[in-house]
Design a protein around this motif. Structure first.
Motif, PDB file in Angstrom:
ATOM      1  N   UNK A   1      50.753 -90.801-103.595  1.00  0.00           N
ATOM      2  CA  UNK A   1      51.227 -89.434-103.900  1.00  0.00           C
ATOM      3  C   UNK A   1      52.892 -89.678-103.833  1.00  0.00           C
ATOM      4  N   UNK A   2      53.322 -90.641-103.145  1.00  0.00           N
ATOM      5  CA  UNK A   2      54.782 -91.069-103.151  1.00  0.00           C
ATOM      6  C   UNK A   2      55.217 -91.605-104.372  1.00  0.00           C
ATOM      7  N   UNK A   3      54.515 -92.162-104.993  1.00  0.00           N
ATOM      8  CA  UNK A   3      54.751 -92.926-106.213  1.00  0.00           C
ATOM      9  C   UNK A   3      54.940 -91.962-107.319  1.00  0.00           C
TER      10      UNK A   3
ATOM     11  N   UNK B   1      55.543 -80.408 -96.791  1.00  0.00           N
ATOM     12  CA  UNK B   1      54.931 -81.352 -96.057  1.00  0.00           C
ATOM     13  C   UNK B   1      54.062 -81.362 -94.856  1.00  0.00           C
ATOM     14  N   UNK B   2      53.972 -79.887 -94.472  1.00  0.00           N
ATOM     15  CA  UNK B   2      52.962 -79.854 -93.520  1.00  0.00           C
ATOM     16  C   UNK B   2      51.565 -79.808 -94.109  1.00  0.00           C
ATOM     17  N   UNK B   3      51.498 -79.224 -95.251  1.00  0.00           N
ATOM     18  CA  UNK B   3      50.386 -79.324 -96.155  1.00  0.00           C
ATOM     19  C   UNK B   3      49.948 -80.706 -96.633  1.00  0.00           C
ATOM     20  N   UNK B   4      50.889 -81.592 -96.772  1.00  0.00           N
ATOM     21  CA  UNK B   4      50.666 -82.838 -97.373  1.00  0.00           C
ATOM     22  C   UNK B   4      50.215 -83.821 -95.983  1.00  0.00           C
TER      23      UNK B   4
ATOM     24  N   UNK C   1      50.987 -84.235 -84.335  1.00  0.00           N
ATOM     25  CA  UNK C   1      52.018 -83.291 -84.516  1.00  0.00           C
ATOM     26  C   UNK C   1      53.502 -83.814 -84.056  1.00  0.00           C
ATOM     27  N   UNK C   2      53.593 -84.471 -83.035  1.00  0.00           N
ATOM     28  CA  UNK C   2      54.798 -84.939 -82.534  1.00  0.00           C
ATOM     29  C   UNK C   2      55.445 -86.094 -83.506  1.00  0.00           C
ATOM     30  N   UNK C   3      54.161 -87.033 -84.010  1.00  0.00           N
ATOM     31  CA  UNK C   3      54.798 -87.983 -84.887  1.00  0.00           C
ATOM     32  C   UNK C   3      55.068 -87.497 -86.212  1.00  0.00           C
ATOM     33  N   UNK C   4      54.508 -86.454 -86.599  1.00  0.00           N
ATOM     34  CA  UNK C   4      55.017 -85.843 -87.928  1.00  0.00           C
ATOM     35  C   UNK C   4      56.588 -85.173 -87.539  1.00  0.00           C
ATOM     36  N   UNK C   5      56.852 -84.709 -86.466  1.00  0.00           N
ATOM     37  CA  UNK C   5      58.061 -83.939 -86.345  1.00  0.00           C
ATOM     38  C   UNK C   5      59.004 -85.123 -86.250  1.00  0.00           C
ATOM     39  N   UNK C   6      58.589 -86.301 -85.559  1.00  0.00           N
ATOM     40  CA  UNK C   6      59.827 -87.461 -85.099  1.00  0.00           C
ATOM     41  C   UNK C   6      59.774 -88.337 -86.320  1.00  0.00           C
ATOM     42  N   UNK C   7      58.866 -88.510 -87.121  1.00  0.00           N
ATOM     43  CA  UNK C   7      58.870 -89.525 -88.226  1.00  0.00           C
ATOM     44  C   UNK C   7      58.937 -88.992 -89.521  1.00  0.00           C
ATOM     45  N   UNK C   8      58.615 -87.754 -89.573  1.00  0.00           N
ATOM     46  CA  UNK C   8      58.689 -87.058 -90.888  1.00  0.00           C
ATOM     47  C   UNK C   8      57.720 -87.614 -91.817  1.00  0.00           C
ATOM     48  N   UNK C   9      57.424 -87.195 -93.075  1.00  0.00           N
ATOM     49  CA  UNK C   9      56.301 -87.528 -93.914  1.00  0.00           C
ATOM     50  C   UNK C   9      56.772 -88.954 -94.515  1.00  0.00           C
ATOM     51  N   UNK C  10      56.111 -89.913 -94.143  1.00  0.00           N
ATOM     52  CA  UNK C  10      56.422 -91.482 -94.770  1.00  0.00           C
ATOM     53  C   UNK C  10      55.372 -92.268 -94.393  1.00  0.00           C
ATOM     54  N   UNK C  11      55.836 -93.483 -95.066  1.00  0.00           N
ATOM     55  CA  UNK C  11      54.241 -94.411 -94.802  1.00  0.00           C
ATOM     56  C   UNK C  11      54.168 -94.797 -93.353  1.00  0.00           C
ATOM     57  N   UNK C  12      55.304 -94.881 -92.466  1.00  0.00           N
ATOM     58  CA  UNK C  12      54.782 -95.061 -91.191  1.00  0.00           C
ATOM     59  C   UNK C  12      54.043 -94.020 -90.548  1.00  0.00           C
TER      60      UNK C  12
ATOM     61  N   UNK D   1      41.904 -82.552-101.516  1.00  0.00           N
ATOM     62  CA  UNK D   1      42.750 -82.512-102.894  1.00  0.00           C
ATOM     63  C   UNK D   1      43.432 -81.213-103.033  1.00  0.00           C
ATOM     64  N   UNK D   2      43.011 -80.174-102.358  1.00  0.00           N
ATOM     65  CA  UNK D   2      43.582 -78.952-102.395  1.00  0.00           C
ATOM     66  C   UNK D   2      44.571 -78.695-101.777  1.00  0.00           C
ATOM     67  N   UNK D   3      44.706 -79.191-100.408  1.00  0.00           N
ATOM     68  CA  UNK D   3      46.010 -79.386 -99.620  1.00  0.00           C
ATOM     69  C   UNK D   3      47.188 -80.207-100.686  1.00  0.00           C
ATOM     70  N   UNK D   4      46.723 -81.273-101.217  1.00  0.00           N
ATOM     71  CA  UNK D   4      47.611 -82.178-101.703  1.00  0.00           C
ATOM     72  C   UNK D   4      48.181 -81.346-102.871  1.00  0.00           C
ATOM     73  N   UNK D   5      47.449 -80.604-103.666  1.00  0.00           N
ATOM     74  CA  UNK D   5      48.134 -79.802-104.985  1.00  0.00           C
ATOM     75  C   UNK D   5      48.980 -78.636-104.483  1.00  0.00           C
ATOM     76  N   UNK D   6      48.565 -78.061-103.214  1.00  0.00           N
ATOM     77  CA  UNK D   6      49.322 -76.886-102.693  1.00  0.00           C
ATOM     78  C   UNK D   6      50.659 -77.600-102.297  1.00  0.00           C
ATOM     79  N   UNK D   7      50.548 -78.823-101.284  1.00  0.00           N
ATOM     80  CA  UNK D   7      51.711 -79.234-100.864  1.00  0.00           C
ATOM     81  C   UNK D   7      52.740 -79.842-101.889  1.00  0.00           C
ATOM     82  N   UNK D   8      52.251 -80.323-103.100  1.00  0.00           N
ATOM     83  CA  UNK D   8      53.143 -80.754-104.187  1.00  0.00           C
ATOM     84  C   UNK D   8      53.672 -79.643-104.794  1.00  0.00           C
TER      85      UNK D   8
END
Length: 733
Positions: free
Chosen positions: A350-352, A366-369, A461-472, A513-520
């Motif tokens: 997705x990132x690429x 990013x919540x959806x992704x 949840x807290x990991x998403x808040x602190x790290x944001x959406x990334x590979x980590x 797949x639906x959530x990915x399409x909606x998030x993008x």
């Protein structure tokens, strides 16, 4: 009148966080005068203490002229003082409502409520530090120079990262057992985690509290952290700050001050000196669980005996065999590996494909992704679970999950004992559930579900808040998801029946797949959720040339107006004061701006070491000056404006551009800098050219140009909206 009012605090915040107010700016002086006025109106005459604060980090010395504000509310029988602290400066691109105007007004409103009630036994000190954003400079200065802090019994620091969420206890001083016990008694709605603190200690992030903790002051550190896109951005305004977060901060500040204000704080100091730590976490919302870290190993040993006893019982009951146990363990490992590979792999794809579209932080797209990543991982885990269920059976998978959790708990007990609860308690409940299943009660498998979900779900949840959406974050999700699935296999037997079970995996995959399409599709910059970008202006005074430059990977729809769609991409240290990072750049009209000035008061070579005494200033009154050395030279001693620099606690961060000295808040006031520099082998007296630059924080207006202003769908980010004037510094005598 004796209770905390978030409405009153919010009105004060509107006065403080009107505009960005970094150190050295006119707005910063206005905020300081506002705080002095507010404290005076409360009947607490403040002292404004101006120092040179210094910090060392990586290959850098950071120094600044800072003005801390301190006031004292006397108690009736002081043992030691309760200190409330927050910083009042902001970064140059953010009004600073959440970081840290909210902490400032929390303290002001707490002081008002305390004044309206009966006096406490202990004194209360309010300390508003300066220069936190530049390098904790005010805290460093206070820890070294402020006489009142020598009387500190306990300190509470209030920070902000974002503009909403619960105020969370994320850092304590060492030997925190008594502190945490008293916090649990006093705080009306306690939230915190010793695991988060264990992780935080390993990260490079610091706050003012870190300085005071190292100075030996006991205390607690609080912050809210949701909506990360507001952190250090133009979105950090009073209008965006959630008043409920401010109210939660206030419940801490007032309740804790009243509670600790009537304790013998000398006793607290003695308890902390014994070095006993506490395991703590919030449970079912406001319920706060805590116990001594000394219990961790005995509890683990007892739970281990129980778990292996249950596995032996299952083997005797012929629910398991050693062969099936090995297969079940392999299946649990396969589930863990699958979730890790799938969540990481899906994010990479997705990132690429859509990286340029990704917004920053915990925004709805990013919540959806993030949910999509969990669904992809769950689909993979379901498929592996179904295959191994046929091969080894569900009891074997459940036993294998217990073994994996036992290993994880063992590792955390040794490495992170204060964070081991995250694995320990789910393992205990899963062992109980497995024992009941082995005894003939299959529906008892659900006993493991609720504790596991309640312990692990907050970290998704807290990991998403602190790290944001990334590979980590994607990999963290994979590990947590795999562990959950490995532990809950007996319950999944009830949830996913054998007949038509493959449909569950397909349904999860389709939903992912639906959530990915909606998030993008939702990932589009807007006024509410702007895309960060960078654009700055720099002059190389030696060449008499100027450029526009950016740290972004590619120009966006606005920066292309300055950089063109195909800017040059290279290192331009002459423009950036010696900074050697590659940037996107394009020539710009040259403005008649005076470069920083320097007087060389002394320059001597003694063997391989050089002594250098300079007096530097910014004739254009820029808030920051920087001296940059060559890559191969090292600063071994320094004195800035008469303040000696300590290198003992220096963080060793990599900086490929070599050593630097950053000076904040001096403007056109001359500042003296003395450096001892270890030169590389073979250096000669002719090797004596460094860079000197000054920086202000606004893009220049170019006369006669028709360049567009930044649209609301974009916002300035780190390294943006700077005006840099650089020159080389020659000190050969």
């Amino acid at each position: 009148m004796t209770e905390f009012s978030s409405a009153r605090a919010m009105e004060m915040l509107k006065q403080i966080a009107q505009k960005p107010h970094p150190v050295g700016s006119a707005e910063h002086e206005r905020v300081r005068e506002q705080l002095v006025s507010d404290l005076t109106a409360l009947g607490l005459p403040p002292q404004v203490e101006t120092y040179t604060g210094v910090e060392t980090i990586g290959h850098g010395i950071i120094a600044g002229k800072v003005s801390n504000i301190i006031a004292r509310l006397p108690g009736s029988a002081n043992s030691r003082a309760v200190v409330l602290t927050a910083h009042y400066d902001s970064v140059e691109r953010a009004p600073g409502a959440g970081d840290d105007g909210g902490g400032v007004v929390t303290i002001l409103e707490t002081l008002r409520a305390l004044k309206a009630g009966p006096p406490l036994k202990n004194d209360v000190i309010a300390l508003f530090t300066d220069g936190e954003e530049e390098g904790l400079l005010g805290a460093h200065a206070a820890a070294v120079h402020d006489p009142w802090l020598r009387d500190a019994g306990v300190l509470f620091n209030f920070e902000g990262r974002g503009d909403r969420g619960v105020s969370f206890l994320f850092e304590t001083s060492s030997g925190n057992q008594r502190l945490v016990e008293e916090f649990a008694k006093a705080a009306p709605y306690p939230f915190g985690s010793s695991l988060n603190y264990s992780i935080y200690k390993m990260m490079p992030n610091d706050t003012d509290f870190t300085v005071f903790r190292r100075a030996g002051i006991a205390g607690l550190n609080f912050a809210w952290a949701e909506r990360f896109e507001a952190y250090h951005s133009r979105l950090d305004t009073p209008a965006n700050l959630d008043e409920r977060s401010l109210e939660h901060d206030g419940t801490y500040a007032l309740a804790l001050t009243r509670h600790f204000g009537d304790l013998n704080l000398k006793q607290i100091a003695l308890q902390d000196a014994k070095g006993r730590d506490e395991v703590f976490f919030d449970w079912f919302g406001p319920y706060f669980v805590h116990y001594p870290v000394a219990w961790v190993l005995p509890l683990f040993i007892a739970a281990s005996i129980g778990m292996f006893g249950v596995l032996a019982f299952a083997i005797r009951k012929r629910l398991l065999s050693m062969g099936r146990l090995v297969a079940g363990f392999g299946g649990s490992v396969a589930i863990l590996a699958a979730t890790l590979v799938v969540t990481g792999g899906v994010f990479w794809i997705i990132n690429r494909a859509f990286r340029a579209r990704f917004l920053f932080g915990d925004v709805p797209s990013n919540d959806l992704l993030a949910v999509a990543l969990l669904l992809f991982g769950t689909a993979a885990a379901t498929a592996i679970f179904l295959w191994f269920r046929r091969l080894a059976g569900t009891p074997a998978l459940g036993a294998g999950g217990l073994l994996i959790f036992w290993a994880a708990t063992l590792a955390m007990t040794v490495v992170l004992p204060t964070g081991s609860y995250i694995a320990f308690w789910p393992m205990v409940f899963a062992t109980l559930a497995f024992a009941l299943v082995a005894a003939g009660s299959p529906r008892a498998a659900w006993i493991a579900v609720v504790p596991t979900v309640l312990f692990f779900a907050p970290f998704f949840f807290s990991g998403f808040i602190l790290l944001s959406l990334n590979m980590v974050y994607a990999l963290v999700c994979g590990v947590l998801l795999g562990l959950c699935w490995a532990l809950l296999a007996p319950a999944l037997e009830l949830l996913v029946p054998l007949r038509n079970s493959a449909r569950a995996a397909y349904a999860l995959l389709a939903l992912a797949v639906v959530f990915t399409i909606a998030g993008v599709a939702m990932s589009q910059p807007s006024t509410a959720h702007p895309m960060p970008d960078t654009l700055s202006y720099a002059i190389d005074n030696d060449q008499a040339k100027a450029v526009w430059f950016s740290y972004d990977d590619a120009p966006d729809g606005w920066t292309a107006s300055y950089l063109t769609r195909t800017p040059r991409n290279s290192r331009i240290p002459g423009y950036l004061g010696g900074t050697d990072y590659p940037v996107l750049w394009n020539p710009a009209p040259l403005l008649p701006l005076e470069p920083p000035s320097v007087e060389i008061l002394d320059s001597q070579m003694n063997g391989g070491a050089r002594s250098l005494h300079l007096r530097v200033r910014s004739p254009r009154n820029a808030p920051m000056l920087r001296i940059r050395l060559g890559k191969s030279e090292t600063i071994t001693a320094a004195t800035i404006a008469g303040e000696a620099v300590s290198f003992e606690a220096r963080k060793k961060l990599q900086d490929s551009s070599g050593w630097r000295v950053d000076l904040h808040g001096y403007g056109d006031t001359p500042v003296e800098v003395m450096l001892e520099i270890q030169a590389p082998r073979g250096a000669k007296t002719a090797d004596c050219k460094y860079w000197l630059s000054d920086r202000s924080y606004a893009l220049p207006e170019i006369p006669g140009s028709n360049l567009p202003a930044r649209p609301d769908r974009f916002m300035a980010w780190y390294g943006s909206d700077e005006l840099i004037v650089s020159r080389t510094l020659s000190f050969c005598l």
